[in-house]
Design a protein around this motif. Sequence first.
Motif, PDB file in Angstrom:
ATOM      1  N   GLY A  19       0.659  -1.479   4.760  1.00  0.00           N
ATOM      2  CA  GLY A  19       1.339  -2.841   5.002  1.00  0.00           C
ATOM      3  C   GLY A  19       0.450  -4.100   5.140  1.00  0.00           C
ATOM      4  N   TYR A  20       1.040  -4.973   5.434  1.00  0.00           N
ATOM      5  CA  TYR A  20       0.235  -6.329   5.268  1.00  0.00           C
ATOM      6  C   TYR A  20      -0.145  -6.601   6.905  1.00  0.00           C
ATOM      7  CZ  TYR A  20       3.129  -6.886   1.178  1.00  0.00           C
ATOM      8  OH  TYR A  20       3.518  -6.561  -0.040  1.00  0.00           O
ATOM      9  N   GLY A  21      -1.134  -7.359   6.887  1.00  0.00           N
ATOM     10  CA  GLY A  21      -2.061  -7.747   7.947  1.00  0.00           C
ATOM     11  C   GLY A  21      -3.457  -7.330   7.749  1.00  0.00           C
ATOM     12  N   SER A  22      -3.898  -7.273   9.099  1.00  0.00           N
ATOM     13  CA  SER A  22      -5.470  -6.918   9.174  1.00  0.00           C
ATOM     14  C   SER A  22      -5.717  -5.770   8.402  1.00  0.00           C
ATOM     15  CB  SER A  22      -5.840  -7.085  10.696  1.00  0.00           C
ATOM     16  OG  SER A  22      -5.845  -8.177  10.998  1.00  0.00           O
ATOM     17  N   PRO A  23      -6.739  -5.343   7.605  1.00  0.00           N
ATOM     18  CA  PRO A  23      -7.134  -4.417   7.156  1.00  0.00           C
ATOM     19  C   PRO A  23      -7.780  -3.222   8.241  1.00  0.00           C
ATOM     20  CG  PRO A  23      -8.705  -5.984   6.107  1.00  0.00           C
ATOM     21  CD  PRO A  23      -7.568  -6.585   6.877  1.00  0.00           C
ATOM     22  N   PRO A  24      -7.886  -2.171   8.018  1.00  0.00           N
ATOM     23  CA  PRO A  24      -8.343  -1.043   8.822  1.00  0.00           C
ATOM     24  C   PRO A  24      -9.912  -1.300   9.068  1.00  0.00           C
ATOM     25  CG  PRO A  24      -7.696   0.235   7.023  1.00  0.00           C
ATOM     26  CD  PRO A  24      -7.011  -1.423   6.851  1.00  0.00           C
ATOM     27  N   SER A  25     -10.497  -1.043   9.955  1.00  0.00           N
ATOM     28  CA  SER A  25     -12.017  -1.008  10.105  1.00  0.00           C
ATOM     29  C   SER A  25     -12.432   0.137   9.349  1.00  0.00           C
ATOM     30  CB  SER A  25     -12.393  -1.138  11.544  1.00  0.00           C
ATOM     31  OG  SER A  25     -12.058   0.012  12.148  1.00  0.00           O
ATOM     32  N   LEU A  26     -13.867   0.185   9.105  1.00  0.00           N
ATOM     33  CA  LEU A  26     -14.595   1.187   8.475  1.00  0.00           C
ATOM     34  C   LEU A  26     -14.404   2.342   9.575  1.00  0.00           C
ATOM     35  CD1 LEU A  26     -16.340   2.419   6.361  1.00  0.00           C
ATOM     36  CD2 LEU A  26     -18.311   1.506   7.407  1.00  0.00           C
ATOM     37  N   ASN A  27     -14.506   2.281  10.639  1.00  0.00           N
ATOM     38  CA  ASN A  27     -14.683   3.036  11.713  1.00  0.00           C
ATOM     39  C   ASN A  27     -13.168   3.883  11.717  1.00  0.00           C
ATOM     40  OD1 ASN A  27     -17.366   2.930  12.275  1.00  0.00           O
ATOM     41  ND2 ASN A  27     -16.952   1.554  14.009  1.00  0.00           N
ATOM     42  N   GLU A  28     -12.198   3.181  11.725  1.00  0.00           N
ATOM     43  CA  GLU A  28     -10.995   3.599  11.631  1.00  0.00           C
ATOM     44  C   GLU A  28     -10.938   4.731  10.397  1.00  0.00           C
ATOM     45  OE1 GLU A  28      -6.443   2.280  11.081  1.00  0.00           O
ATOM     46  OE2 GLU A  28      -7.673   0.890  11.658  1.00  0.00           O
ATOM     47  N   LEU A  29     -10.908   4.079   9.340  1.00  0.00           N
ATOM     48  CA  LEU A  29     -10.827   4.946   7.936  1.00  0.00           C
ATOM     49  C   LEU A  29     -11.750   6.125   8.086  1.00  0.00           C
ATOM     50  CD1 LEU A  29     -11.221   2.402   5.059  1.00  0.00           C
ATOM     51  CD2 LEU A  29      -8.972   3.501   6.352  1.00  0.00           C
ATOM     52  N   ALA A  30     -12.967   6.039   8.585  1.00  0.00           N
ATOM     53  CA  ALA A  30     -13.624   7.213   8.790  1.00  0.00           C
ATOM     54  C   ALA A  30     -13.082   8.133   9.947  1.00  0.00           C
ATOM     55  CB  ALA A  30     -15.229   6.868   9.424  1.00  0.00           C
ATOM     56  N   GLN A  31     -12.793   7.940  10.876  1.00  0.00           N
ATOM     57  CA  GLN A  31     -12.181   8.471  11.819  1.00  0.00           C
ATOM     58  C   GLN A  31     -10.930   9.219  11.348  1.00  0.00           C
ATOM     59  OE1 GLN A  31     -10.749   6.650  15.493  1.00  0.00           O
ATOM     60  NE2 GLN A  31     -10.865   8.586  16.686  1.00  0.00           N
ATOM     61  N   LEU A  32      -9.850   8.460  10.402  1.00  0.00           N
ATOM     62  CA  LEU A  32      -8.951   9.234   9.689  1.00  0.00           C
ATOM     63  C   LEU A  32      -9.400  10.482   8.805  1.00  0.00           C
ATOM     64  CD1 LEU A  32      -6.799   6.179   8.875  1.00  0.00           C
ATOM     65  CD2 LEU A  32      -6.120   8.042  10.507  1.00  0.00           C
ATOM     66  N   CYS A  33     -10.541  10.057   8.296  1.00  0.00           N
ATOM     67  CA  CYS A  33     -11.027  11.355   7.274  1.00  0.00           C
ATOM     68  C   CYS A  33     -11.720  12.302   7.846  1.00  0.00           C
ATOM     69  CB  CYS A  33     -11.835  10.535   6.088  1.00  0.00           C
ATOM     70  SG  CYS A  33     -10.848   9.413   5.094  1.00  0.00           S
ATOM     71  N   GLY A  34     -12.172  12.069   9.294  1.00  0.00           N
ATOM     72  CA  GLY A  34     -13.156  13.007   9.913  1.00  0.00           C
ATOM     73  C   GLY A  34     -14.484  13.083   9.175  1.00  0.00           C
ATOM     74  N   LEU A  35     -14.822  11.696   9.007  1.00  0.00           N
ATOM     75  CA  LEU A  35     -16.292  11.663   8.545  1.00  0.00           C
ATOM     76  C   LEU A  35     -17.096  10.541   9.320  1.00  0.00           C
ATOM     77  CD1 LEU A  35     -15.269  11.374   4.815  1.00  0.00           C
ATOM     78  CD2 LEU A  35     -16.415  13.349   5.934  1.00  0.00           C
ATOM     79  N   SER A  36     -18.355  10.527   9.341  1.00  0.00           N
ATOM     80  CA  SER A  36     -18.819   9.158   9.987  1.00  0.00           C
ATOM     81  C   SER A  36     -18.916   8.253   8.898  1.00  0.00           C
ATOM     82  CB  SER A  36     -20.410   9.716   9.961  1.00  0.00           C
ATOM     83  OG  SER A  36     -21.189   9.789   8.643  1.00  0.00           O
TER      84      SER A  36
END
Length: 123
Positions: free
Chosen positions: A33-50
Amino acid sequence: MTTSVPVAVRAARMPAAVALKKLRIIDDRLADGYGSPPSLNELAQLCGLSSRHLTRGFRVSRGCSLGHYAARLCMEKAMGLLSKDEKVYKVAAALGYTTASGFSDAFRKQCGCTPGEFRRAAL
C-alpha cells in the motif's frame, strides 16, 4: 608477496542469494500500500533473516540494494498516479512524503524529470 585465496574459500565468503519465496514476501510488503515504507528490520524479520544477511543476499538476488529497489517501486507507483492526473502534493502524501518538494527531489533524482514534467508528458 601476495597470497592467493583458494576458490572454495572465496565462494564461502560470497553472500548467498535470497530465496524466491522471501523475495516475494518483500515484494508483497513493499507493494502493500501507500505510506511509509517498511524498515529494513521489519523486512528482515518477515523473512526470518538478520538485516545484514538480507541486505547482502538481496543485492546478490536482485542486483541492486534494497533501498534502491524500494525507491524504484515507489517511483513506479508515483508515475501511475501522475499519469492519472493526480496533483503532485497528493501523490507525495499518498507515498508517505511529508512535503511535495521532498517528493519532487526524489522523483527528479530517480526519473530524471520533475513530477510535473512527467505528468504533462504522460497526458
